[in-house]
Enzyme design. Structure first.
Site, PDB file in Angstrom:
ATOM      1  N   ASN A   1       0.921  -6.482  55.617  1.00 41.59           N
ATOM      2  CA  ASN A   1      -0.368  -6.256  56.275  1.00 41.59           C
ATOM      3  C   ASN A   1      -1.133  -7.554  56.174  1.00 41.59           C
ATOM      4  OD1 ASN A   1       0.017  -3.478  56.809  1.00 41.59           O
ATOM      5  ND2 ASN A   1      -0.500  -2.998  54.684  1.00 41.59           N
TER       6      ASN A   1
ATOM      7  N   HIS B   1       0.800 -12.242  51.196  1.00 44.17           N
ATOM      8  CA  HIS B   1       1.844 -11.488  50.497  1.00 44.17           C
ATOM      9  C   HIS B   1       2.356 -10.359  51.375  1.00 44.17           C
ATOM     10  CE1 HIS B   1      -1.687  -8.885  49.937  1.00 44.17           C
ATOM     11  NE2 HIS B   1      -0.856  -7.899  49.623  1.00 44.17           N
TER      12      HIS B   1
ATOM     13  N   HIS C   1      -3.152 -19.911  47.658  1.00 44.05           N
ATOM     14  CA  HIS C   1      -4.000 -18.785  48.044  1.00 44.05           C
ATOM     15  C   HIS C   1      -4.307 -18.775  49.543  1.00 44.05           C
ATOM     16  CE1 HIS C   1      -6.890 -15.602  47.113  1.00 44.05           C
ATOM     17  NE2 HIS C   1      -7.789 -16.225  47.844  1.00 44.05           N
TER      18      HIS C   1
ATOM     19  N   CYS D   1      -8.223 -14.259  41.988  1.00 48.03           N
ATOM     20  CA  CYS D   1      -7.179 -13.589  42.769  1.00 48.03           C
ATOM     21  C   CYS D   1      -6.064 -13.095  41.852  1.00 48.03           C
ATOM     22  CB  CYS D   1      -6.619 -14.563  43.792  1.00 48.03           C
ATOM     23  SG  CYS D   1      -5.075 -14.006  44.528  1.00 48.03           S
TER      24      CYS D   1
ATOM     25  N   SER E   1      -5.622  -5.815  51.348  1.00 49.70           N
ATOM     26  CA  SER E   1      -6.640  -5.673  50.315  1.00 49.70           C
ATOM     27  C   SER E   1      -6.796  -6.941  49.477  1.00 49.70           C
ATOM     28  CB  SER E   1      -6.340  -4.459  49.427  1.00 49.70           C
ATOM     29  OG  SER E   1      -5.039  -4.535  48.905  1.00 49.70           O
TER      30      SER E   1
ATOM     31  N   CYS F   1      -2.570 -15.210  42.500  1.00 50.07           N
ATOM     32  CA  CYS F   1      -2.388 -16.642  42.278  1.00 50.07           C
ATOM     33  C   CYS F   1      -1.603 -16.880  40.972  1.00 50.07           C
ATOM     34  CB  CYS F   1      -3.751 -17.344  42.198  1.00 50.07           C
ATOM     35  SG  CYS F   1      -4.440 -17.753  43.830  1.00 50.07           S
TER      36      CYS F   1
ATOM     37  N   GLN G   1       4.958  -6.589  51.133  1.00 48.29           N
ATOM     38  CA  GLN G   1       5.319  -5.521  50.215  1.00 48.29           C
ATOM     39  C   GLN G   1       6.717  -5.014  50.538  1.00 48.29           C
ATOM     40  OE1 GLN G   1       2.283  -2.662  49.052  1.00 48.29           O
ATOM     41  NE2 GLN G   1       0.870  -3.548  50.532  1.00 48.29           N
TER      42      GLN G   1
ATOM     43  N   HIS H   1      -4.677 -13.368  49.568  1.00 45.46           N
ATOM     44  CA  HIS H   1      -3.545 -14.227  49.200  1.00 45.46           C
ATOM     45  C   HIS H   1      -2.306 -13.737  49.955  1.00 45.46           C
ATOM     46  CE1 HIS H   1      -1.590 -16.887  45.976  1.00 45.46           C
ATOM     47  NE2 HIS H   1      -0.628 -16.543  46.811  1.00 45.46           N
TER      48      HIS H   1
HETATM   49  O1  LIG Z   1      -1.030  -1.637  49.458  1.00 42.33           O
HETATM   50  P1  LIG Z   1      -2.364  -2.211  49.851  1.00 42.33           P
HETATM   51  O2  LIG Z   1      -2.279  -3.572  50.458  1.00 42.33           O
HETATM   52  O3  LIG Z   1      -3.385  -2.127  48.759  1.00 42.33           O
HETATM   53  O4  LIG Z   1      -2.895  -1.218  50.998  1.00 42.33           O
HETATM   54  C1  LIG Z   1      -2.659  -1.362  52.364  1.00 42.33           C
HETATM   55  O5  LIG Z   1      -1.304  -1.084  52.732  1.00 42.33           O
HETATM   56  C2  LIG Z   1      -0.834   0.244  52.502  1.00 42.33           C
HETATM   57  C3  LIG Z   1       0.560   0.366  53.073  1.00 42.33           C
HETATM   58  O6  LIG Z   1       0.594   0.131  54.472  1.00 42.33           O
HETATM   59  C4  LIG Z   1      -1.770   1.285  53.113  1.00 42.33           C
HETATM   60  O7  LIG Z   1      -1.366   2.565  52.700  1.00 42.33           O
HETATM   61  C5  LIG Z   1      -3.226   1.036  52.705  1.00 42.33           C
HETATM   62  O8  LIG Z   1      -4.063   1.938  53.377  1.00 42.33           O
HETATM   63  C6  LIG Z   1      -3.602  -0.405  53.057  1.00 42.33           C
HETATM   64  O9  LIG Z   1      -4.929  -0.676  52.694  1.00 42.33           O
END
Ligand SMILES: O=P(O)(O)O[C@H]1O[C@H](CO)[C@@H](O)[C@H](O)[C@H]1O
Ligand SMILES: O=P(O)(O)O[C@H]1O[C@H](CO)[C@@H](O)[C@H](O)[C@H]1O
Lengths: 382, 382
Positions: free
Chosen positions: B185, B198, B121, B52, B193, B55, B200, B196
């Site tokens: 997300n 997290h 994780h 990961c 994606s 981690c 943004q 773990h």
């Molecule tokens: O940034 P990550 O986690 O790789 O990507 C995820 O969040 C982003 C922001 O919402 C999106 O644009 C991506 O399509 C989604 O897969």
């Protein structure tokens, strides 16, 4: 082209049809993907499935039986989101009361149809020749015409046709509705609940937000530009520029719009200022069927899979002012989720929902790839 | 309650925070589902995964190594959607030229961070006690504060704190950005994606559409109602009505909003008129951490699965007029896709994208179910 720099830098593009923006980050496709994988669609569906509630002769979920139809088939959705009859509801209007301001609701009635594209359980629009898509275009036109307000100036302009009727039978609705949304959800990734190729038609008393927003923008443009149509001007511009054009024939232009949100989003635009399905003659309908065939076949060829998408037609409202009718410009949107391959899609999630849509490849890159995948359907060549 | 009839009829509800509508069809959950099944999330992730890139101690995709962090950890996204430096781009403005009208673009710079919630994780926010969510709230506050415009009236109001710093280290950005979007997300169904846990943080020079639209509505309400906050009024109203309330403490209210689009959509609203994270004292931050714990734990308990969602915080822009700052009202949205079970989600697709969002259960029904699943996390009771 001064725009070439946009292949390398993050930028926002403006969507004049909605009055909104989107964030483009061309360099972002390189990030690693440990997320969800779509299952590539089974391409081995049978021609007939005895368990399918859309196949000819079969029983539907609430007991009705389908006829042995040969072309398209339409019926009222057994689980309609809106209905013709329901209990009355009128909210008390009291501007001093916070409830009527912050807890506002309106009753909606309407009618929801399901339209199968062909009797075959396994033939999507991508599998059908334009001549077999034509009955679908005819069926859409017949449904639209049957619901048009008798007071609309569009009610009597339908072009004379020598095309065979689609074979569907439509009983006139009990009430006059304002809007008709023709759409298709294709593929499990786009929430399609039955793989037998079909679309839907929902009509409602209210004008939904999305077409309302487009109509506002179209009216504004028309007003500010001496009666011109935003989409006619846009089509002209794209034919000059060429870089976002995927396909065209005499009547229709297929582009990845400048402001595309979905990775391989496409719009079919009527080149001339046509307001609704009833404005098209037989040849133009054939041109529309061809444009649909070109889009859906290229989609399937791109990643050699049955390409999921949601599509929908925007045209004049069923009941509309003359100004609204004249501002309307017939077009069809395709919103497909796949990004990198048959199994890796773009998610419009956190940032997109909370802030603004974001895309990873440019519309110009998408258009170049779709231009390159014309020709026979990959499945047929196998 | 006169609204009870809305449990049985199709209707539209108005979202005063966005100025948009949504279609509610309460009877529609009964339709058969032959569509996509989500894979229920694996609940057996290891505490540490050597592969990961989030981690502690591990190497990231582009070669940097993570420290042996003990609480939260922040770094600049290796695949940022926006960057601090890039080539200049300025579109020629020529109002006679169709291109500058219909092919409009703006350059965007900014900075994207990734923030892990814990070194483990396998510990999602639902697994963490409020006391372990508090460092995340602290980290958000520190990131927001570090990016606030020095000329903003919010720059000097930060409440004195006795809380330990979150442990993250933030280097000041090179430029002043307008907006900061904090979001998460969670789960493969929402495009996450890496499993773990997290979130943004994306900051940009432009004000994205979604917060811009909310800010317009908030300003308008404030103007029309003698300086009141729409969301403070709304919170008051919901506390009286009770039927959409999921949880509350002294500082925060958790509701399924009247205008919820996603099946179990929830909003955490500051009861008082707070404009941004810097307006909260230690106790209020503890209250916020508790509200997040209550939402995420109830979500997981609802279908006994690690519940996917996208969440995001809306507050005052980093650089803002005094009017924008005063109109801002701190809140957090949760948009979860699951509808019927751990494997059947709601798809916002054809009709929703082309016409208007549509939901199948009422927000009141959703709130009742979430109210009923408080208590310990189902996984701990196993
Ligand atoms: O940034 P990550 O986690 O790789 O990507 C995820 O969040 C982003 C922001 O919402 C999106 O644009 C991506 O399509 C989604 O897969
Ligand atoms: O009507 P269907 O195919 O059962 O359902 C599908 O399309 C509808 C209209 O876009 C959506 O509301 C549903 O979420 C989706 O699963």
């Amino acid at each position: 082209m001064p725009e070439n720099i946009l292949d390398d830098i993050s930028h926002r593009r403006y969507n004049p049809l909605r009055g909104t923006w989107l964030l483009v980050s061309p360099h972002r496709t390189k990030r690693p993907w440990q997320g969800q994988q779509e299952s590539p669609s089974r391409v081995t569906l049978p021609d007939y499935d005895p368990a399918c509630y859309l196949c000819p002769g079969n029983k539907r979920a609430q007991g009705d039986s389908n006829p042995q139809y040969k072309s398209t088939f339409v019926f009222v959705n057994d689980y309609s989101a809106v209905k013709e009859e329901q209990a009355e509801y009128k909210q008390a209007e009291d501007s001093k009361d916070l409830s009527s301001l912050l807890l506002k609701a309106d009753s909606v009635t309407g009618k929801c149809y399901v339209l199968t594209f062909a009797p075959n359980h396994n033939l999507t629009l991508a599998d059908l020749d334009p001549s077999r898509i034509l009955p679908v275009v005819q069926a859409w036109t017949e449904i639209y015409t049957a619901h048009l307000s008798p007071t609309s100036s569009l009610a009597n302009v339908a072009q004379p046709t020598t095309l065979a009727p689609s074979g569907i039978s439509i009983t006139a609705p009990n009430a006059q509705y304002r809007w008709m949304q023709i759409f298709e959800n294709k593929g499990a990734a786009m929430g399609c609940s039955n793989p037998h190729p079909h679309g839907q038609v929902w009509t409602t008393t209210g004008l939904p937000d999305e077409p309302a927003q487009e109509l506002e923008q179209l009216k504004k443009y028309r007003h500010e530009h001496g009666g011109c149509s935003l989409l006619a001007d846009y089509a002209k511009l794209e034919m000059e520029k060429e870089e976002r054009v995927v396909f065209q024939n005499k009547t229709f232009l297929v582009v990845c719009p400048w402001w595309a949100t979905w990775p391989f989003e496409v719009m079919i635009i009527s080149k001339g200022h046509k307001r609704a399905l009833v404005d098209f003659g037989d040849d133009e309908k054939r041109g529309f069927a061809e444009a649909i065939a070109e889009v859906t076949r290229r989609y399937d060829n791109l990643f050699e899979t049955s390409f999921p998408y949601s599509s929908g037609i925007h045209q004049a409202p069923l009941e509309a002012t003359e100004e609204e009718i004249e501002a309307s410009h017939f077009h069809m949107h395709f919103y497909p989720p796949l990004l990198r391959s048959a199994t890796v899609r773009k998610f419009l999630v956190g940032y997109e929902l909370m802030a603004e849509p974001q895309r990873d490849i440019t519309p110009e890159q998408a258009a170049a790839r779709l231009r390159d995948c014309g020709g026979p359907l990959y499945r047929e060549a196998l």
